[in-house]
Design an enzyme around this catalytic site. Structure first.
Site, mmCIF file in Angstrom:
data_model
loop_
_atom_site.group_PDB
_atom_site.id
_atom_site.type_symbol
_atom_site.label_atom_id
_atom_site.label_comp_id
_atom_site.label_asym_id
_atom_site.label_seq_id
_atom_site.Cartn_x
_atom_site.Cartn_y
_atom_site.Cartn_z
ATOM 1 C CG HIS A 76 -6.556 0.008 -0.538
ATOM 2 N ND1 HIS A 76 -6.703 -1.346 0.505
ATOM 3 C CD2 HIS A 76 -8.197 -0.210 -0.986
ATOM 4 C CE1 HIS A 76 -7.779 -2.036 0.557
ATOM 5 N NE2 HIS A 76 -8.770 -1.440 -0.556
ATOM 6 C CB CYS A 81 -0.918 -0.186 1.232
ATOM 7 S SG CYS A 81 -0.276 0.084 2.879
ATOM 8 C CG HIS A 113 -4.053 -0.291 4.441
ATOM 9 N ND1 HIS A 113 -3.342 -1.219 3.632
ATOM 10 C CD2 HIS A 113 -5.128 -0.207 4.008
ATOM 11 C CE1 HIS A 113 -3.843 -1.506 2.803
ATOM 12 N NE2 HIS A 113 -5.095 -0.951 2.553
#
Length: 177
Positions: free
Chosen positions: A141, A75, A129
């Site tokens: 993502h 990510c 994340h």
């Protein structure tokens, strides 16, 4: 004819199975209004370029500690490369450092191209994340299980793990352009 409802129930259950497998914790999440109560203004040119570039990463498989479009990325690697390629600015390499680097935003300040951060690991207080906001509910993502995808931040999982919205300071102004 009596088999039709049974067949439909089985097909529906099979289609829903992959979605259930993606998250181990199925507890009901407390509401985190910041993750869902946003209205993203229409994108300016520079912000739209960020989203357009991020979309070219769709389908790239997940690969920890990589940032290679089409070959493999995590990510933070995707976010780092998108921002570098579009605007020439280098972001930190991991999502926690990217969150520290960014200016924290209130939900009403979020615009297309801003970042959304989550705590998806064992530590609920640590950002782990990141994704790029593309509209009022969606973000791009790199999912560990599905690669680079578009997801809905209003789902219970993302509402539960939401930490903050952020803006790259030297890249984008505070307005939508």
């Amino acid at each position: 004819m009596r088999r039709w409802p049974l067949l439909m129930a089985v097909v529906t259950a099979v289609l829903l199975l992959p979605a259930c497998r993606s998250h181990k914790d199925a507890t009901v999440a407390p509401e985190r209004p910041g993750a869902t109560a946003i209205h993203v203004p229409r994108a300016g040119r520079e912000r739209q370029r960020i989203v357009d570039e991020a979309r070219t990463w769709l389908g790239t498989p997940y690969a920890y500690a990589r940032a290679d479009k089409g070959r493999g990325t995590d990510c933070s690697g995707m976010v780092m490369r998108v921002y570098e390629d579009v605007a020439g600015h280098k972001l930190p390499r991991n999502s926690a450092k990217q969150a520290e680097f960014c200016e924290r935003l209130e939900p009403e300040q979020v615009a297309v191209g801003d970042l959304v951060f989550f705590a998806t690991g064992k530590d609920a207080d640590r950002v782990s994340h990141v994704g790029i906001v593309i509209d009022d509910t969606q973000f791009i993502h790199a999912s560990a299980s599905r690669g680079v995808v578009i997801s809905d931040m209003t789902t219970p999982y993302y509402r539960r793990t939401f930490k903050m919205f952020g803006r790259v300071p030297e890249l984008l102004s505070h307005s939508a352009e």
